[in-house]
Design an enzyme around this catalytic site. Structure first.
Site, PDB file in Angstrom:
ATOM      1  CG  ASN A 140      -2.846   6.792   0.623  1.00 37.58           C
ATOM      2  OD1 ASN A 140      -3.223   5.680   0.970  1.00 37.58           O
ATOM      3  ND2 ASN A 140      -1.686   7.291   0.971  1.00 37.58           N
ATOM      4  CD  GLU A 238       2.968   0.578   8.962  1.00 37.14           C
ATOM      5  OE1 GLU A 238       3.276   1.777   9.103  1.00 37.14           O
ATOM      6  OE2 GLU A 238       3.756  -0.347   9.204  1.00 37.14           O
ATOM      7  CB  CYS A 272       0.872   7.909   5.696  1.00 37.30           C
ATOM      8  SG  CYS A 272       2.054   6.845   4.876  1.00 37.30           S
ATOM      9  CD  GLU A 373      -2.903  11.943   8.257  1.00 35.99           C
ATOM     10  OE1 GLU A 373      -3.899  11.356   8.715  1.00 35.99           O
ATOM     11  OE2 GLU A 373      -1.946  11.344   7.748  1.00 35.99           O
ATOM     12  N   GLY A 446       1.397   4.423  14.831  1.00 40.70           N
ATOM     13  CA  GLY A 446       1.249   2.995  14.570  1.00 40.70           C
ATOM     14  C   GLY A 446       1.981   2.062  15.499  1.00 40.70           C
ATOM     15  CD  GLU A 450       2.366  -2.802   6.439  1.00 38.08           C
ATOM     16  OE1 GLU A 450       2.276  -1.661   5.978  1.00 38.08           O
ATOM     17  OE2 GLU A 450       1.559  -3.719   6.179  1.00 38.08           O
TER      18      GLU A 450
HETATM   19  P1  NAD Z   1      -9.614   5.091   7.078  1.00 38.96           P
HETATM   20  O1  NAD Z   1      -9.043   4.790   8.399  1.00 38.96           O
HETATM   21  O2  NAD Z   1     -10.873   5.864   7.005  1.00 38.96           O
HETATM   22  O3  NAD Z   1      -9.907   3.743   6.239  1.00 38.96           O
HETATM   23  C1  NAD Z   1      -8.896   2.801   5.964  1.00 38.96           C
HETATM   24  C2  NAD Z   1      -9.533   1.452   5.717  1.00 38.96           C
HETATM   25  O4  NAD Z   1     -10.160   1.006   6.915  1.00 38.96           O
HETATM   26  C3  NAD Z   1     -10.628   1.446   4.659  1.00 38.96           C
HETATM   27  O5  NAD Z   1     -10.560   0.244   3.941  1.00 38.96           O
HETATM   28  C4  NAD Z   1     -11.897   1.497   5.481  1.00 38.96           C
HETATM   29  O6  NAD Z   1     -13.021   0.954   4.831  1.00 38.96           O
HETATM   30  C5  NAD Z   1     -11.503   0.647   6.674  1.00 38.96           C
HETATM   31  N1  NAD Z   1     -12.254   0.908   7.907  1.00 38.96           N
HETATM   32  C6  NAD Z   1     -12.792   2.076   8.311  1.00 38.96           C
HETATM   33  N2  NAD Z   1     -13.379   1.919   9.527  1.00 38.96           N
HETATM   34  C7  NAD Z   1     -13.188   0.618   9.882  1.00 38.96           C
HETATM   35  C8  NAD Z   1     -13.539  -0.149  11.025  1.00 38.96           C
HETATM   36  N3  NAD Z   1     -14.200   0.380  12.049  1.00 38.96           N
HETATM   37  N4  NAD Z   1     -13.170  -1.446  11.071  1.00 38.96           N
HETATM   38  C9  NAD Z   1     -12.470  -2.000  10.051  1.00 38.96           C
HETATM   39  N5  NAD Z   1     -12.119  -1.320   8.930  1.00 38.96           N
HETATM   40  C10 NAD Z   1     -12.468  -0.020   8.847  1.00 38.96           C
HETATM   41  O7  NAD Z   1      -8.448   5.811   6.266  1.00 38.96           O
HETATM   42  P2  NAD Z   1      -8.511   6.435   4.825  1.00 38.96           P
HETATM   43  O8  NAD Z   1      -9.285   7.707   4.897  1.00 38.96           O
HETATM   44  O9  NAD Z   1      -8.920   5.390   3.840  1.00 38.96           O
HETATM   45  O10 NAD Z   1      -6.956   6.743   4.547  1.00 38.96           O
HETATM   46  C11 NAD Z   1      -6.330   7.879   4.994  1.00 38.96           C
HETATM   47  C12 NAD Z   1      -5.530   7.595   6.251  1.00 38.96           C
HETATM   48  O11 NAD Z   1      -4.625   6.514   6.032  1.00 38.96           O
HETATM   49  C13 NAD Z   1      -4.663   8.770   6.645  1.00 38.96           C
HETATM   50  O12 NAD Z   1      -4.761   8.993   8.032  1.00 38.96           O
HETATM   51  C14 NAD Z   1      -3.252   8.312   6.293  1.00 38.96           C
HETATM   52  O13 NAD Z   1      -2.246   8.926   7.047  1.00 38.96           O
HETATM   53  C15 NAD Z   1      -3.346   6.855   6.542  1.00 38.96           C
HETATM   54  N6  NAD Z   1      -2.291   6.144   5.810  1.00 38.96           N
HETATM   55  C16 NAD Z   1      -1.254   5.599   6.526  1.00 38.96           C
HETATM   56  C17 NAD Z   1      -0.224   4.949   5.860  1.00 38.96           C
HETATM   57  C18 NAD Z   1       0.929   4.342   6.623  1.00 38.96           C
HETATM   58  O14 NAD Z   1       1.607   3.472   6.079  1.00 38.96           O
HETATM   59  N7  NAD Z   1       1.216   4.753   7.847  1.00 38.96           N
HETATM   60  C19 NAD Z   1      -0.254   4.819   4.472  1.00 38.96           C
HETATM   61  C20 NAD Z   1      -1.325   5.382   3.783  1.00 38.96           C
HETATM   62  C21 NAD Z   1      -2.346   6.035   4.472  1.00 38.96           C
END
Ligand code: NAD
Length: 478
Positions: A140, A238, A272, A373, A446, A450
């Site tokens: 994002n 996070e 998020c 979400e 989380g 950070e």
């Molecule tokens: P995601 O969990 O699908 O992927 C995030 C990252 O993790 C990607 O780089 C992905 O390739 C990697 N990944 C996926 N499966 C993995 C595994 N088994 N082992 C290691 N790495 C793996 O999330 P997304 O769809 O990319 O992002 C959206 C999510 O991120 C939403 O839930 C959002 O709330 C969250 N988010 C949280 C914050 C925060 O600071 N709390 C900030 C931004 C986004």
């Protein structure tokens, strides 16, 4: 996905028009082993971790300067990679610049403790880097999320393996290039590309990785937390949110309504901390909801580089399908669709993954729509009777990332702010998230914080040192 595998490449698709935005090579398992080896060699031999803090800080500042100098091309690349409005992408490059500046300053000013001694010795703490750290980021806000991890991890002396999302792979290689040009030793920052299920899993399970910093979804966070537990390596998570945004009857309504709308529809809800549940005090429910609807319907959905655009496309076509399925399910749960709920009719936007800002009401707080979400432009409106009812409803999800409270009573703001389970509480403002203030989640949102000085300590381990001062030999232990 925003990308499709072509042989050994990830192809990033611009969600505003469906065209290719760029491509990157996928890291295969052998290349991952080589990257981990290179990172350890750089960590041990490059001298980075042994540089005096002010010298390390100078390189971090040079990275910030180069990022600032490349603001326009970086912002444009991120816009094409994930569809965010250009103005938001510019803000994210500014954020990345600020993160490197902040951690440069923190690096050279952070002090450790001289601890009270209980004997003839001098005891104090020093901070040691973990070694090789894996930083895994979502799609994002790539340049912002990457900088939030890379700047403090490098400041603490670690080598970093940065794995961006397969849906937005284009920014991380630019950050690596800029860091090397600014004087970071070769191997101290490397990029690992590919899908989470394969290279992501291999990265977090790699025996050479000593710490994992992850931002992404809660389901993925659980899997990564388990992998970290198996290897007993520290992990920072996070994760997602379902943040409540609360409007009390005594609030400044104009400001509250503007913040509620901006708080969910900024970044097309792909944030998020998006305030995806608005709680409105019963007596003012109808007029405040009407004002929210009026403002929502006026949001300008347009191409991300159009002048005055307020909402661009969603980040990918498959994500739009997910968001649409979420909205359909809200209908099946008995929710009333008050606006949005589909793609815009404007034919200029027909080739992109656009979705209208959507408001739903009529659901109970336990409905899946109010519990899960969407990570999209979907707002659920709920009434509340009093503070007690509000706190029960607002805290009644698995998440605890952020919340907003609109009231003119500072005493109520204090009470409710303390009672809500959230890592960030915004009172009469929303979505302020700055490098200098800790950020992270309660409950399933989380583990760890950070940003701020905590953000630097996250990437370091405390070592306690004792200097013996005794004039006589230590007695033999009995
Ligand atoms: P995601 O969990 O699908 O992927 C995030 C990252 O993790 C990607 O780089 C992905 O390739 C990697 N990944 C996926 N499966 C993995 C595994 N088994 N082992 C290691 N790495 C793996 O999330 P997304 O769809 O990319 O992002 C959206 C999510 O991120 C939403 O839930 C959002 O709330 C969250 N988010 C949280 C914050 C925060 O600071 N709390 C900030 C931004 C986004």
């Amino acid at each position: 996905m925003n990308t499709s595998s072509v042989a050994e490449e990830l192809v990033s698709i611009n969600p505003a028009n469906g065209e290719e935005a760029g491509r990157v090579p996928v890291t295969d398992p052998d290349a991952l082993d080589a990257a981990v080896d290179r990172a350890w060699r750089a960590f041990r031999d490059s001298g980075w971790k042994d540089l005096l803090p002010h010298r390390r800080a100078a390189v971090l500042r040079a990275i910030a300067e180069r990022l600032a100098a490349e603001k326009e091309p970086l912002a444009t690349l991120q816009m094409r990679d994930n569809g965010k409005p250009l103005s938001e992408c510019r803000g994210m490059v500014d954020y990345a610049v600020g993160a490197f500046q902040y951690y440069a300053s923190a690096c050279e000013t952070l002090e450790t403790d001289v601890t009270p001694s209980r004997g003839e010795y001098l005891s104090f703490t020093v901070l040691e880097p973990h070694g090789v750290v894996a930083a895994i980021t979502p799609w994002n806000s790539p340049i912002m999320n990457d900088a939030t991890k890379v700047a403090p991890a490098l400041a603490a002396g670690n080598a970093v393996l940065l794995k961006p999302s397969e849906d937005s792979p284009l920014l991380a290689p630019q950050l690596m290039r800029i860091a090397l040009e600014a004087g970071l030793p070769e191997g101290m920052l490397q990029v690992v590309q590919g899908r989470g299920a394969d290279i992501g899993t291999a990265l977090v399970g790699h025996s050479g990785v000593r710490m994992i910093s992850f931002t992404g979804g809660t389901t993925t966070g659980r899997a990564i937390g388990r992998a970290a537990a198996d290897r007993i390596v520290p992990v920072a998570l996070e994760l997602g949110g379902k943040s409540p945004h609360v409007v009390f009857a005594d609030a400044n309504r104009e400001h509250a309504v503007a913040a509620v709308v901006a708080g969910i529809f900024g970044s097309a809800g792909q944030s998020c901390v998006a305030g995806s549940r608005v709680f409105i005090e019963q007596g003012i429910y109808a007029p405040v909801l009407d004002a929210i609807l009026e403002r929502t319907k006026a949001i300008r959905v347009d191409m991300p580089d159009a002048p005055g655009v307020e909402m661009g496309p969603l980040s990918s076509f498959h994500h739009r399908e997910r968001v649409d399925a979420f909205v359909r399910r809200a209908g099946q749960e008995g929710g009333r669709l008050l606006c949005g709920g589909g793609a815009p009719e404007d034919p200029r936007l027909g080739r992109g993954a656009f979705y209208l800002p959507t408001v739903i009401d009529g659901l109970g707080p336990g409905a899946a729509t109010c519990q899960e979400e969407a990570f999209g432009p979907v707002l659920a409106a709920l009434p509340f009777r009093d503070e007690k009812d509000l706190i029960a409803q607002a805290n009644g999800t698995a998440f605890g990332l952020a919340c907003g409270i609109w009231t003119e009573s500072f005493k109520r703001a204090w009470r409710v702010g303390r009672a809500l389970e959230a890592g960030s509480v915004w009172i009469n403002t929303y979505k302020q998230s700055v490098t200098s203030t800790p950020f992270g989640g309660f409950k399933s949102s989380g583990i760890g914080r950070e940003k701020g000085l905590n953000g630097l300590r996250l990437y370091a381990q405390v070592k306690s040192m004792y200097f013996g001062l005794q004039e006589t030999p230590l007695p033999v232990a009995k």
